[in-house]
Design a protein around this motif. Structure first.
Motif, short mmCIF file in Angstrom:
data_model
loop_
_atom_site.label_atom_id
_atom_site.label_comp_id
_atom_site.label_asym_id
_atom_site.label_seq_id
_atom_site.Cartn_x
_atom_site.Cartn_y
_atom_site.Cartn_z
N VAL A 13 -77.34 97.62 23.70
CA VAL A 13 -77.79 97.93 25.06
C VAL A 13 -79.13 98.65 24.96
CG1 VAL A 13 -75.42 98.18 25.90
CG2 VAL A 13 -76.69 100.22 25.20
N GLU A 44 -77.85 89.93 45.58
CA GLU A 44 -77.16 90.64 44.50
C GLU A 44 -75.71 90.20 44.52
OE1 GLU A 44 -77.63 94.89 44.50
OE2 GLU A 44 -79.63 94.72 43.65
N THR A 45 -75.17 89.97 43.35
CA THR A 45 -73.76 89.59 43.27
C THR A 45 -73.03 90.64 42.43
OG1 THR A 45 -74.04 88.26 41.27
CG2 THR A 45 -74.34 87.13 43.38
N PRO A 46 -71.71 90.73 42.59
CA PRO A 46 -70.96 91.71 41.80
C PRO A 46 -71.04 91.39 40.31
CG PRO A 46 -69.49 90.48 43.28
CD PRO A 46 -70.86 89.98 43.52
N VAL A 47 -71.00 92.42 39.49
CA VAL A 47 -71.06 92.20 38.05
C VAL A 47 -69.77 91.53 37.56
CG1 VAL A 47 -70.14 94.44 37.29
CG2 VAL A 47 -71.87 93.28 35.91
N LEU A 88 -67.13 89.73 33.21
CA LEU A 88 -68.52 90.08 33.55
C LEU A 88 -69.38 88.82 33.53
CD1 LEU A 88 -69.04 93.35 31.44
CD2 LEU A 88 -68.21 93.13 33.79
N GLN A 117 -80.76 91.27 38.15
CA GLN A 117 -79.64 92.14 37.78
C GLN A 117 -79.33 91.97 36.30
OE1 GLN A 117 -76.77 90.94 41.11
NE2 GLN A 117 -76.63 93.16 41.16
N ARG A 118 -78.41 92.80 35.84
CA ARG A 118 -78.05 92.74 34.43
C ARG A 118 -76.93 91.73 34.20
NH1 ARG A 118 -78.30 98.80 32.07
NH2 ARG A 118 -80.08 99.55 33.26
N TYR A 120 -74.19 90.05 30.92
CA TYR A 120 -73.43 90.57 29.77
C TYR A 120 -73.00 89.47 28.82
CZ TYR A 120 -73.77 94.61 32.58
OH TYR A 120 -74.32 95.63 33.30
N ARG A 131 -76.54 92.83 24.48
CA ARG A 131 -75.24 92.52 25.07
C ARG A 131 -75.26 92.81 26.57
NH1 ARG A 131 -70.56 94.50 21.09
NH2 ARG A 131 -71.50 96.56 21.24
N GLU A 132 -76.23 93.63 26.95
CA GLU A 132 -76.48 93.87 28.38
C GLU A 132 -77.97 93.73 28.59
OE1 GLU A 132 -75.36 97.36 31.50
OE2 GLU A 132 -76.66 98.01 29.87
N TYR A 134 -81.34 92.55 31.55
CA TYR A 134 -81.81 92.12 32.87
C TYR A 134 -82.26 90.67 32.84
CZ TYR A 134 -82.12 96.41 35.67
OH TYR A 134 -81.84 97.52 36.43
N GLU B 15 -70.60 91.89 48.81
CA GLU B 15 -71.63 90.89 48.57
C GLU B 15 -72.23 90.54 49.93
OE1 GLU B 15 -71.74 87.60 45.51
OE2 GLU B 15 -71.07 86.49 47.28
N GLN B 21 -78.77 91.92 52.76
CA GLN B 21 -79.23 92.40 51.47
C GLN B 21 -80.63 93.02 51.60
OE1 GLN B 21 -77.45 92.39 48.49
NE2 GLN B 21 -79.13 93.65 47.75
N ARG B 118 -74.70 100.92 40.01
CA ARG B 118 -73.33 100.69 40.44
C ARG B 118 -72.32 101.34 39.50
NH1 ARG B 118 -73.04 94.62 42.79
NH2 ARG B 118 -75.10 94.52 43.73
N GLU B 132 -66.47 98.30 43.10
CA GLU B 132 -67.84 98.33 42.57
C GLU B 132 -68.71 98.89 43.67
OE1 GLU B 132 -70.76 95.16 40.45
OE2 GLU B 132 -70.26 94.62 42.50
#
Lengths: 455, 455
Positions: A13, A44-47, A88, A117-118, A120, A131-132, A134, B15, B21, B118, B132
């Motif tokens: 990371v 943006e979407t949930p991780v 993820l 966004q990040r 994984y 491993r993480e 952007y 979302e 957004q 988050r 989240e």
């Protein structure tokens, strides 16, 4: 009290000290501002996605790298058996497909979205592998169809992004799948899998050298005729230098198959549009060796290289695809897009000395030498903030030398100094830490003067 | 082709469609800009921490809500037994403690950081509860000691944030742990655990009503004398209205224990500083019922309420603590900070009708009626972008009415229309979708005119 636990992060990371984080944040802001200038909308979407939604294709490399997520309750329970419910995201493309399919009736098409966004991946940790990390993506998604004109807008966005990032000269290389496959067809290599295999060999040109690749293609496995091999080698070595040369190189090919001509016509249109968009001709080049894996892309493909740092590899890649979300909807959703892996890019730029530690986000330190001046320092700070400056107030008096030293180390450009003498005269003494100059200003002139210098 | 999988997100995540957004992103930007105006520096930490670092205190409510992370390899292997190596952060405070302890020698103290990322909690999903969600935190961390003057800067930041967010009038309520505990001591309730228990009862005042709470405190479990209960009830009902009233209410208490007097002196200093900072006096109030769990906070505590929407609860809370990172370092790191739970706040504001769907981030749609005008439309778009506007280009010709309708639905304010006639005269026709006006401008005047109107 028990022995402290050693504070540390997992491997793979990137965690930055504040001044590097400021530099990174400025890059993110620049990319976002440029995406928005071209009319892209934020998503943006949930991780965490549902595993069965994220992993529509079971098995394969992707799933082996996926991180699954479980709450303590699930770990303890029977749910321990079988695949966990949540995972993820490993890129932003699958979430985009899910998003567009899920919200299809609420979106206007062509849908231009950016997402930063990040993501994984359970990679084996090694230098420069994260491993993480952007991803900064843009895509334009059409419903049923999408004009090839969007293919030309994308490199204009890439050119603007890297111009604004100011990390050196760069070139956007592009090729076209239809041109490529049409050319293969013309040489009698019509089968899709055979095309893929040949492409894979041609992709090794840099590593293995032309003689070895030539030998493989003419050898038993492929059994291609010598003139076919020659044509393939010549094709994949085509690189244009400048706009007219790109057109000339396209024109130089004889009449080809229908697919080839379709690709050629689209590339000509892209070139014309790039010119109309005013993209400087040294920013783009036709490069017929660009392939980018045969499965996904179906039209134009892009890769972007820093001219002076080819070893970094492509810093922004993408292309045109036929159908984004076949796993989630029966609607046909063609698209074109690109992705910047910013964490890796930032790491590479730091290693190459191309990003320096940024100046602080703080513009001014309001100094304090004497408790009696605290209300004055607080009020002055607030007035500077109201004028749009970022201000840190020294809240406990210290020797001025210490305060200047702190500002210098922290990368704060200006120190505003006001003792009773300055206050009684309605002025502020300002030390410019960059030039070393010190000057006095009427308080009323201070915000404008500093703002002009810091912006 | 197989049947599509239903595209959907896990429960308990937010979302948003693009226009929501955009509204959310504007709130994030406003908060960030304000944090930076007060000299706070950005920090981002990885979403995954090592479990043994994150969960220094085994068991308890926290761990029950933690999400653990495992790659496929780990799921398959012996690592299945025991606690997984990685877990998702459940707040930004533990990562801050880890960050400060890990980078202690590279940071300048007092260290002011903001972090807007988050966090993850395995909550039972229910309306308004998120698994989240964004937290927007600021903290100032001192080494060995931290001036109480920072306690007054924090509410000035809160006031500026919510002023800039413009979501209605609000009040920052504050109390002081030393005042509270000192007052309890003065009433003969000296034991820390007993203080906590009594506080817990007083915290139920709103729910249970004064009579029930009074009865409990005077009853067998506590056995407090009637005048002690009266004093406690009176104390916890103290609320100031305005600056002078806050000072007067503090002054009205008779001489107390040393701890009480320490708290009183710090609150007086905070009030004086808030005045010097120009924070309007209707933005803050002394509220001696604010407690915020006894374990963590040791000095001032804050809660913030929207005046017209008390039912939303506190929208920004925090306080002073003695030692941030005792689990990770032997250094003493006192601090003061606050947190905004932005996802929940956004949800509540939407429900209360206090955030509306934002105008698009796109300022101008450059229309296209005729293929021949494409190069002109592309060039015009680029000039508008160079002037700082966000521009979408219509790439395929459509009827003007359709293009205007699209702009209207998408929330794009201006449509720039240029046929051959306008081009030959060097002008652009502009339709203002908000007012319905249409006007013609010299092309050279267009960027400035639109920029002036959109900013």
């Amino acid at each position: 009290m028990s022995t402290p636990i050693k504070p540390r992060t997992p491997s793979g990371v990137m965690e930055l000290l504040p001044r590097d984080q400021i530099a990174f944040q400025r890059m993110l802001d620049t990319i976002r501002r440029t995406f928005e200038q071209f009319g892209f909308l934020p998503v943006e979407t949930p991780v965490m996605e549902l595993s069965d939604v994220l992993l529509t294709k079971s098995g394969g490399d992707t799933e082996r790298q996926v991180y699954f997520v479980q709450s303590t309750g699930a770990l303890d329970s029977a749910a321990k058996e079988g695949r966990p419910e949540l995972a993820l995201r490993f890129d932003l493309t699958v979430p985009l497909a899910r998003y567009v399919a899920e919200h299809e009736h609420d979106l206007a098409f062509p849908f231009r979205r950016y997402q930063m966004q990040r993501v994984y991946r359970g990679e084996r940790a090694q230098s420069g592998r994260y491993r993480e990390f952007y991803q900064c993506d843009i895509d334009v998604i059409g419903k049923d169809s999408l004009s090839p004109r969007f293919d030309a807008e994308i490199p204009a966005v890439i050119a603007a992004v890297f111009d604004h990032l100011a990390i050196g000269d760069f070139t956007i290389h592009f090729n076209h799948r239809k041109l490529l496959r049409g050319y293969f067809e013309g040489l009698g290599i019509g089968d899709g899998e055979r095309q893929t295999a040949v492409l894979r060999e041609l992709d090794k040109l840099d590593k293995r050298g032309p003689d070895a690749v030539r030998a493989t293609l003419a050898g038993e496995g492929y059994g291609l005729a010598r003139d076919v091999v020659d044509a393939l080698m010549a094709f994949s070595q085509v690189r244009s230098t400048g706009h007219a040369d790109a057109l000339a190189k396209l024109d130089a090919f004889p009449q080809g198959t229908a697919l080839f001509e379709e690709g050629r016509a689209e590339l000509r249109a892209v070139l014309a549009q790039l010119q109309a968009l005013g993209v400087p001709e040294n920013r783009y080049a036709l490069n017929l060796s660009i392939a980018r894996g045969l499965d996904y892309y179906t039209g134009i493909v892009y890769e972007t290289f820093l001219d002076a740092h080819a070893q970094i590899g492509s810093i922004c890649s993408g292309g045109r695809y036929d159908n984004l979300a076949s796993h989630y909807t029966k609607s046909k959703l063609p698209g074109v897009g690109i992705s910047i892996g910013l964490t890796r890019l930032f790491y590479q730029l730091q290693k190459a000395g191309l990003v320096s530690t940024a100046a602080s986000s703080v513009d001014v330190l309001v100094a304090l030498m004497d408790d009696a001046m605290l209300p004055d320092a607080l009020a002055l700070s607030q007035r500077l903030r109201a004028a749009g400056l970022n201000v840190e107030t020294q809240l406990e008096p210290r020797k001025l030398a210490k305060q200047l030293q702190y500002a210098d180390r922290a990368g704060i450009r200006f120190v505003a100094i006001r003792g009773e003498d300055e206050a009684s005269r309605g002025v502020v003494a300002v030390k410019d830490m960059r030039s070393g100059d010190q000057f006095e200003l009427e308080e009323a002139d201070l915000p404008a003067k500093l703002q002009e210098t810091t912006r």
